[in-house]
Design a protein around this motif. Structure first.
Motif, mmCIF file in Angstrom:
data_model
loop_
_atom_site.group_PDB
_atom_site.id
_atom_site.type_symbol
_atom_site.label_atom_id
_atom_site.label_comp_id
_atom_site.label_asym_id
_atom_site.label_seq_id
_atom_site.Cartn_x
_atom_site.Cartn_y
_atom_site.Cartn_z
ATOM 1 N N GLY A 37 -1.596 -9.396 -0.668
ATOM 2 C CA GLY A 37 -1.226 -8.857 0.625
ATOM 3 C C GLY A 37 0.186 -8.304 0.700
ATOM 4 O O GLY A 37 0.623 -7.856 1.769
ATOM 5 N N VAL A 38 0.921 -8.314 -0.413
ATOM 6 C CA VAL A 38 2.289 -7.800 -0.390
ATOM 7 C C VAL A 38 2.275 -6.302 -0.079
ATOM 8 O O VAL A 38 1.381 -5.569 -0.508
ATOM 9 C CB VAL A 38 2.991 -8.059 -1.739
ATOM 10 N N THR A 39 3.243 -5.864 0.704
ATOM 11 C CA THR A 39 3.301 -4.454 1.091
ATOM 12 C C THR A 39 4.057 -3.632 0.053
ATOM 13 O O THR A 39 4.821 -4.166 -0.759
ATOM 14 C CB THR A 39 4.012 -4.293 2.438
ATOM 15 N N GLY A 40 3.847 -2.318 0.114
ATOM 16 C CA GLY A 40 4.585 -1.427 -0.768
ATOM 17 C C GLY A 40 6.079 -1.518 -0.529
ATOM 18 O O GLY A 40 6.877 -1.498 -1.476
ATOM 19 N N ALA A 89 7.841 3.952 -7.463
ATOM 20 C CA ALA A 89 6.603 4.721 -7.377
ATOM 21 C C ALA A 89 5.397 3.793 -7.487
ATOM 22 O O ALA A 89 4.458 3.851 -6.675
ATOM 23 C CB ALA A 89 6.558 5.785 -8.476
ATOM 24 N N ALA A 90 5.419 2.917 -8.480
ATOM 25 C CA ALA A 90 4.302 1.993 -8.677
ATOM 26 C C ALA A 90 4.138 1.051 -7.492
ATOM 27 O O ALA A 90 3.014 0.683 -7.131
ATOM 28 C CB ALA A 90 4.527 1.195 -9.964
ATOM 29 N N ALA A 91 5.249 0.670 -6.873
ATOM 30 C CA ALA A 91 5.186 -0.226 -5.708
ATOM 31 C C ALA A 91 4.394 0.392 -4.574
ATOM 32 O O ALA A 91 3.695 -0.312 -3.830
ATOM 33 C CB ALA A 91 6.599 -0.564 -5.238
ATOM 34 N N TYR A 92 4.451 1.696 -4.436
ATOM 35 C CA TYR A 92 3.733 2.391 -3.368
ATOM 36 C C TYR A 92 2.379 2.936 -3.827
ATOM 37 O O TYR A 92 1.739 3.706 -3.102
ATOM 38 C CB TYR A 92 4.590 3.519 -2.812
ATOM 39 N N GLY A 93 1.940 2.556 -5.015
ATOM 40 C CA GLY A 93 0.643 2.980 -5.496
ATOM 41 C C GLY A 93 0.615 4.370 -6.087
ATOM 42 O O GLY A 93 -0.446 4.955 -6.268
ATOM 43 N N VAL A 94 1.783 4.925 -6.404
ATOM 44 C CA VAL A 94 1.868 6.237 -7.039
ATOM 45 C C VAL A 94 1.930 6.025 -8.549
ATOM 46 O O VAL A 94 2.742 5.230 -9.035
ATOM 47 C CB VAL A 94 3.107 7.004 -6.546
ATOM 48 N N ALA A 196 11.872 6.866 0.226
ATOM 49 C CA ALA A 196 11.430 7.849 1.227
ATOM 50 C C ALA A 196 10.333 8.748 0.656
ATOM 51 O O ALA A 196 9.340 9.051 1.337
ATOM 52 C CB ALA A 196 12.617 8.682 1.690
ATOM 53 N N LEU A 197 10.500 9.164 -0.596
ATOM 54 C CA LEU A 197 9.509 10.044 -1.221
ATOM 55 C C LEU A 197 8.181 9.341 -1.432
ATOM 56 O O LEU A 197 7.122 9.840 -1.032
ATOM 57 C CB LEU A 197 10.048 10.554 -2.559
ATOM 58 N N TYR A 198 8.206 8.169 -2.053
ATOM 59 C CA TYR A 198 6.958 7.521 -2.442
ATOM 60 C C TYR A 198 6.285 6.786 -1.286
ATOM 61 O O TYR A 198 5.069 6.595 -1.300
ATOM 62 C CB TYR A 198 7.194 6.600 -3.627
ATOM 63 N N ARG A 199 7.023 6.392 -0.283
ATOM 64 C CA ARG A 199 6.403 5.827 0.914
ATOM 65 C C ARG A 199 5.524 6.886 1.583
ATOM 66 O O ARG A 199 4.435 6.594 2.072
ATOM 67 C CB ARG A 199 7.476 5.353 1.883
ATOM 68 N N GLN A 200 5.992 8.109 1.567
ATOM 69 C CA GLN A 200 5.250 9.215 2.159
ATOM 70 C C GLN A 200 4.010 9.558 1.349
ATOM 71 O O GLN A 200 2.958 9.894 1.892
ATOM 72 C CB GLN A 200 6.162 10.441 2.266
ATOM 73 N N ARG A 201 4.105 9.465 0.039
ATOM 74 C CA ARG A 201 2.998 9.848 -0.837
ATOM 75 C C ARG A 201 1.984 8.738 -1.055
ATOM 76 O O ARG A 201 0.845 8.993 -1.431
ATOM 77 C CB ARG A 201 3.533 10.251 -2.217
ATOM 78 N N GLY A 202 2.395 7.530 -0.866
ATOM 79 C CA GLY A 202 1.599 6.383 -1.303
ATOM 80 C C GLY A 202 0.176 6.355 -0.809
ATOM 81 O O GLY A 202 -0.742 6.020 -1.552
ATOM 82 N N ASP A 203 -0.041 6.714 0.467
ATOM 83 C CA ASP A 203 -1.393 6.622 1.023
ATOM 84 C C ASP A 203 -2.331 7.662 0.439
ATOM 85 O O ASP A 203 -3.553 7.487 0.474
ATOM 86 C CB ASP A 203 -1.337 6.819 2.546
ATOM 87 N N ALA A 204 -1.751 8.757 -0.103
ATOM 88 C CA ALA A 204 -2.621 9.858 -0.548
ATOM 89 C C ALA A 204 -2.836 9.879 -2.051
ATOM 90 O O ALA A 204 -3.638 10.648 -2.557
ATOM 91 C CB ALA A 204 -2.013 11.194 -0.116
ATOM 92 N N VAL A 205 -2.146 9.015 -2.786
ATOM 93 C CA VAL A 205 -2.191 9.063 -4.242
ATOM 94 C C VAL A 205 -2.895 7.817 -4.775
ATOM 95 O O VAL A 205 -2.645 6.711 -4.307
ATOM 96 C CB VAL A 205 -0.763 9.145 -4.825
#
Length: 211
Positions: A37-40, A89-94, A196-205
């Motif tokens: 359950g840890v967040t990005g 990047a990996a933290a946000y699923g990118v 800022a960059l990867y938080r924005q991309r995370g949901d789509a990648v």
């Protein structure tokens, strides 16, 4: 990078994705298993703290004299920063293994202003790597000039404050390059841009590839 200092940041970015991308992907996968359950944002913060501390320590212990020492110092900092960006990047699923991360590195570290110019430079650097492997290097450059050029290019990648200290390093009596504050400050600035960059991309990648 010594053989091709003009494209030192591009060579470093390409190698960072090849060598450090798998490490970042494995770290994120393990962290999510250990912290359900840890967040990005939380994972990114863990990565940033870790690598800011690494940058701070490298600045504190850097004491190699002369220009070669300066180049090593900024090279270590640029490598540490690249490692941090890939972990964020990996933290946000990118996917940190994707070749686009090399482009991201160059833009985030402000070597290039836009992705298109970064991609072009990466293509040139990759071609020069292949040519060097096939035909070797001439080795005719004067080492001092090559090292200075390499230091300046790596310092540009590591941050403006780092660049100023490269020149300070070669002046007798100047302060030791990349002190604790300079390293951590430049790395924190990069961390904010990366989040800022990867938080924005995370949901789509898609998430990083599974082993």
């Amino acid at each position: 990078m010594r053989d091709d200092p003009q494209y030192a940041p591009e060579h470093l970015a390409l190698e960072a994705v090849r060598r450090l991308g798998p490490e970042a992907a494995q770290w994120a996968q393990r962290a999510r298993t250990e912290q359900p359950g840890v967040t990005g944002d939380a994972l990114a913060e863990q990565a940033v703290r870790r690598f800011v501390n690494h940058a701070r320590l490298s600045g504190a212990v850097s004491g190699a004299a002369g220009l070669p020492g300066a180049v090593i110092d900024v090279g270590v900092l640029a490598w540490t920063q690249a490692r941090m960006v890939l972990h964020v990047a990996a933290a946000y699923g990118v996917d940190p293994l994707h070749t686009d991360r090399a482009t991201d590195l160059l833009v985030l570290q402000r070597v290039h202003k836009v992705a298109e110019s970064a991609r072009l430079a990466l293509g040139v650097a990759a071609g020069r790597e292949r040519a060097g492997a096939l035909f070797g290097r001439s080795g005719q450059h004067q080492l001092g000039k090559v090292m200075l050029r390499l230091g300046v290019r790596l310092a540009q990648m590591a941050g403006v404050r780092a660049a100023k200290r490269v020149f300070a390093k070669v002046v007798p009596g100047a302060a030791i390059i990349l002190g604790t504050w300079a390293n951590s400050s430049a790395t924190k600035d990069l961390a904010e841009r990366s989040r800022a960059l990867y938080r924005q991309r995370g949901d789509a990648v898609p998430a990083p590839r599974q082993g």
